[in-house]
Design a protein around this motif. Sequence first.
Motif, PDB file in Angstrom:
ATOM      1  N   GLY A 138       0.805  -1.216   0.000  1.00 28.67           N
ATOM      2  CA  GLY A 138       0.000   0.000   0.000  1.00 28.67           C
ATOM      3  C   GLY A 138       0.836   1.263   0.000  1.00 28.67           C
ATOM      4  O   GLY A 138       0.464   2.258  -0.613  1.00 28.67           O
ATOM      5  N   THR A 139       1.950   1.238   0.701  1.00 22.90           N
ATOM      6  CA  THR A 139       2.708   2.471   0.925  1.00 22.90           C
ATOM      7  C   THR A 139       3.950   2.589   0.039  1.00 22.90           C
ATOM      8  O   THR A 139       4.633   3.601   0.093  1.00 22.90           O
ATOM      9  CB  THR A 139       3.168   2.540   2.396  1.00 22.90           C
ATOM     10  OG1 THR A 139       3.969   1.400   2.681  1.00 22.90           O
ATOM     11  CG2 THR A 139       1.978   2.580   3.333  1.00 22.90           C
ATOM     12  N   MET A 194       5.048   2.734  -6.985  1.00 17.34           N
ATOM     13  CA  MET A 194       5.494   1.826  -8.040  1.00 17.34           C
ATOM     14  C   MET A 194       6.945   2.096  -8.437  1.00 17.34           C
ATOM     15  O   MET A 194       7.707   1.160  -8.667  1.00 17.34           O
ATOM     16  CB  MET A 194       4.585   1.956  -9.282  1.00 17.34           C
ATOM     17  CG  MET A 194       3.119   1.618  -9.038  1.00 17.34           C
ATOM     18  SD  MET A 194       2.798   0.012  -8.250  1.00 17.34           S
ATOM     19  CE  MET A 194       3.018  -1.118  -9.646  1.00 17.34           C
ATOM     20  N   GLU A 209       4.556   7.291   8.614  1.00 18.99           N
ATOM     21  CA  GLU A 209       4.092   7.124   7.225  1.00 18.99           C
ATOM     22  C   GLU A 209       4.100   5.666   6.781  1.00 18.99           C
ATOM     23  O   GLU A 209       3.255   5.246   6.008  1.00 18.99           O
ATOM     24  CB  GLU A 209       4.986   7.953   6.275  1.00 18.99           C
ATOM     25  CG  GLU A 209       4.530   7.845   4.819  1.00 18.99           C
ATOM     26  CD  GLU A 209       5.610   8.278   3.823  1.00 18.99           C
ATOM     27  OE1 GLU A 209       6.545   9.006   4.213  1.00 18.99           O
ATOM     28  OE2 GLU A 209       5.518   7.859   2.656  1.00 18.99           O
ATOM     29  N   GLN A 210       5.114   4.902   7.204  1.00 15.88           N
ATOM     30  CA  GLN A 210       5.290   3.506   6.780  1.00 15.88           C
ATOM     31  C   GLN A 210       5.609   3.381   5.300  1.00 15.88           C
ATOM     32  O   GLN A 210       5.422   2.301   4.719  1.00 15.88           O
ATOM     33  CB  GLN A 210       4.031   2.668   7.078  1.00 15.88           C
ATOM     34  CG  GLN A 210       3.668   2.630   8.536  1.00 15.88           C
ATOM     35  CD  GLN A 210       2.456   1.749   8.792  1.00 15.88           C
ATOM     36  OE1 GLN A 210       1.327   2.181   8.634  1.00 15.88           O
ATOM     37  NE2 GLN A 210       2.694   0.519   9.193  1.00 15.88           N
ATOM     38  N   GLY A 211       6.052   4.465   4.691  1.00  9.18           N
ATOM     39  CA  GLY A 211       6.463   4.449   3.291  1.00  9.18           C
ATOM     40  C   GLY A 211       7.619   5.412   3.144  1.00  9.18           C
ATOM     41  O   GLY A 211       7.998   6.101   4.109  1.00  9.18           O
ATOM     42  N   PRO A 212       8.208   5.498   1.959  1.00 12.30           N
ATOM     43  CA  PRO A 212       9.442   6.260   1.766  1.00 12.30           C
ATOM     44  C   PRO A 212       9.253   7.717   1.351  1.00 12.30           C
ATOM     45  O   PRO A 212      10.249   8.446   1.236  1.00 12.30           O
ATOM     46  CB  PRO A 212      10.131   5.482   0.649  1.00 12.30           C
ATOM     47  CG  PRO A 212       8.989   4.966  -0.181  1.00 12.30           C
ATOM     48  CD  PRO A 212       7.861   4.694   0.773  1.00 12.30           C
ATOM     49  N   THR A 213       8.015   8.161   1.118  1.00 11.16           N
ATOM     50  CA  THR A 213       7.815   9.446   0.443  1.00 11.16           C
ATOM     51  C   THR A 213       8.407  10.626   1.214  1.00 11.16           C
ATOM     52  O   THR A 213       9.191  11.411   0.658  1.00 11.16           O
ATOM     53  CB  THR A 213       6.306   9.677   0.194  1.00 11.16           C
ATOM     54  OG1 THR A 213       5.807   8.563  -0.554  1.00 11.16           O
ATOM     55  CG2 THR A 213       6.073  10.967  -0.581  1.00 11.16           C
ATOM     56  N   VAL A 237      -1.224   2.257  -6.815  1.00  6.33           N
ATOM     57  CA  VAL A 237      -0.347   1.082  -6.745  1.00  6.33           C
ATOM     58  C   VAL A 237      -1.139  -0.171  -7.104  1.00  6.33           C
ATOM     59  O   VAL A 237      -2.354  -0.223  -6.918  1.00  6.33           O
ATOM     60  CB  VAL A 237       0.293   0.891  -5.350  1.00  6.33           C
ATOM     61  CG1 VAL A 237       1.296   1.997  -5.048  1.00  6.33           C
ATOM     62  CG2 VAL A 237      -0.752   0.805  -4.247  1.00  6.33           C
ATOM     63  N   ARG A 275      -4.830  -0.231  -5.376  1.00  5.60           N
ATOM     64  CA  ARG A 275      -5.240   0.779  -4.391  1.00  5.60           C
ATOM     65  C   ARG A 275      -5.180   2.159  -5.030  1.00  5.60           C
ATOM     66  O   ARG A 275      -4.248   2.488  -5.753  1.00  5.60           O
ATOM     67  CB  ARG A 275      -4.299   0.771  -3.190  1.00  5.60           C
ATOM     68  CG  ARG A 275      -4.131  -0.589  -2.521  1.00  5.60           C
ATOM     69  CD  ARG A 275      -3.370  -0.437  -1.217  1.00  5.60           C
ATOM     70  NE  ARG A 275      -2.985  -1.721  -0.657  1.00  5.60           N
ATOM     71  CZ  ARG A 275      -2.838  -1.955   0.646  1.00  5.60           C
ATOM     72  NH1 ARG A 275      -3.045  -0.977   1.528  1.00  5.60           N
ATOM     73  NH2 ARG A 275      -2.477  -3.140   1.086  1.00  5.60           N
ATOM     74  N   GLY A 311      -1.517   5.194   1.731  1.00  4.16           N
ATOM     75  CA  GLY A 311      -1.630   3.935   1.006  1.00  4.16           C
ATOM     76  C   GLY A 311      -1.964   2.781   1.929  1.00  4.16           C
ATOM     77  O   GLY A 311      -2.465   1.754   1.493  1.00  4.16           O
ATOM     78  N   ALA A 312      -1.668   2.943   3.213  1.00  2.96           N
ATOM     79  CA  ALA A 312      -1.976   1.904   4.195  1.00  2.96           C
ATOM     80  C   ALA A 312      -3.341   2.177   4.818  1.00  2.96           C
ATOM     81  O   ALA A 312      -3.827   3.302   4.844  1.00  2.96           O
ATOM     82  CB  ALA A 312      -0.902   1.855   5.276  1.00  2.96           C
TER      83      ALA A 312
END
Lengths: 395, 395
Positions: free
Chosen positions: A212-213, A216, B176-180, B246, B273, B341-342
């Motif tokens: 999800g996070t 791409m 965030e649990q993502g890289p952004t 994604v 998603r 996204g999560a």
Amino acid sequence: MAIDHQRFIDDLHSLRAFGASGVGKGVIRPAYSEADIAARKWLAGRMTEAGLTPHFDPVGNLFGLADGPSLLMGSHSDSQPEGGWLDGALGVIAALEIARSSDRPISVVSFQDEEGRFGVTTGSAVWSGGLPLDKADALTDGAGIRFDAARGAMADLSQGFVDPNRFSGFIEMHIEQGPTLDASDETIGVVTDIVGIRDMTISFEGQQNHAGTTPMHLRRDAFQALSLFNTQLNDRFRNVVTPQTVWTIGRVDLHPNASSIVPGRVRFTMQWRDGDADRLARMEEIIRVTAQEVADDLGTNLDYGTLLGLEPVAMDLTLRTALETGAEQVAPGKWRRMPSGALHDATNVSRLMPVAMLFVPSINGISHAFAEDTDEADLIAGLNVLDHAVRSLSG
Amino acid sequence: MAIDHQRFIDDLHSLRAFGASGVGKGVIRPAYSEADIAARKWLAGRMTEAGLTPHFDPVGNLFGLADGPSLLMGSHSDSQPEGGWLDGALGVIAALEIARSSDRPISVVSFQDEEGRFGVTTGSAVWSGGLPLDKADALTDGAGIRFDAARGAMADLSQGFVDPNRFSGFIEMHIEQGPTLDASDETIGVVTDIVGIRDMTISFEGQQNHAGTTPMHLRRDAFQALSLFNTQLNDRFRNVVTPQTVWTIGRVDLHPNASSIVPGRVRFTMQWRDGDADRLARMEEIIRVTAQEVADDLGTNLDYGTLLGLEPVAMDLTLRTALETGAEQVAPGKWRRMPSGALHDATNVSRLMPVAMLFVPSINGISHAFAEDTDEADLIAGLNVLDHAVRSLSG
């Protein structure tokens, strides 16, 4: 004595009675099973009746020996766990009928465990020296039973290994196990070569991540690497392969294999087969270059398992020409030269002597299944080709 | 009373002590574990000290209730089986600090089993009415333990469900649990919406066959169907997706998954998603059309499992604007609007009241792992944004 078609068909059905199972003409007669050993004892009796001397070797291969030098013919009488009535059995019973009818000395063989309960073509591999007996003894079947324990069930029959120098060559008749002859409505295939195989495991390791996070463009998705590799490979192979070449990605293990996680690793098998060793090598080169490019493009690591290989085996030209001459007499315009995509005992025996192979059609290409079958007219045509070939070799 | 950064950081470390494990700041505190229940009892004590009334509901959600109507803030304090110290805990402890310092009545919540030992965001799903309790009770974890048995471990604490009407809205701060944010060197993300999810299983059934005897042009290879589907889908999605969209093929089960057999069947997951329900529907249309074309081209059957879906949830504009104003004051030019996204508890709570969410960076985008972490300065910045936002809402 002329060949007797009815006796040949009757013997095929008699052999089928050992382990007859399932639907259609199905058979369950795996190597060293009660049904397999009983079938071999029955075969030994038929060999004696044909004037041959039955001889079991230490791994259960059964020979029916002619006196003095002879041509060897046969195949195997063990079956797949769920097999058909002709896979192997056809070549053995056809050889028996030729031995009974030919003026020339013919010996008959039924190799043991061709279907690979323990290895691959185990009995002929040991006899030909390709697989040392002590290595074979350590092999285990799916249930964990060792080869030495299994062959122990036939130990009372063993008379030692047969000297291969008594044989001038080997001819094996077999069902095609593929769709080519059936689809083209042909009766006979004369094998040009048994294809070589290359088989290796390839791994792409990317980055396991949250589905999800992780955007791409920041993913290093192992499944995407596999898919891209496959697509590019299909494209690049086009200029190299022939219609007989085959390649397969048959096993795929994705990690961690969960719907909400970008796959971090994939391990898959890449297998390719062709009759030309040079082409097998060119394909390997394309595989390695393509995998490296994909790994570079997608930022994944690339790893290879051991490359397993069996070299292509060309059939002996004299024996093959005899089969071709016979095919043209029996089925004019209804036969073809073709490679064997499957492995056979003849691959092993080629280490010892000249070999050749003959195919008859498999209905719908089905094999390794109860539904395997061949039209009776095609079985008899195959026998007739053998008869013609052996006569021409004697002349 | 002003917010106390040190007290906030100290409380985070105190909470981490319950289940502290692994490398770095790792935590093992899954829902209903001894560590989880002990942590909730400690939290209840801190709530009491903050002038709130602790209240456990029947599924173990812990509320710290302000008197009368209030704004609800919080997240969850259970962890992944191998989790980080901030995932969920950050939102709970930040809410506690805001409740202690704010002039406005703030209630605090730690939802139970957000990490899905039993389902997905189980505690908030039951409280919000999205998941009936009797259905939840029949859920089992990976070890086969039922949800009703697990929540029984906290039954002595239960005081019934809290009436959601006492809350005017819900704000959840989370990593965030993502890289952004980490990749762009930004401090704060104000969530615009929690993306919707579609997830379904797709199967292609071709023809299992011998990998040596089946010519390429006669194959109906299920893996090739999957690969072609994936390639065409990536191509066709290009005109429809945004950089936030994604999609993932995360699970692949090939049958029979053997190197010498042309695969007869593949079952795989397709998950996608996006924040826009229309786009999710357009993607579904492309998936179904592409899969059907591939099935027709390769002569395979096509089968779909159940389509699972969660709708996108837009954040409440008033609450979100308060967070944006706070972000611009605390981190001018160093924040962004972004989708989540999560999935989060806020998705469920949005059924009951206006919700908004705030993100702080995850170092290297890592989460659901012991290595999860966030710079302390970013943790404090996030707390300051909450403080500003709550003050502006009060005004």
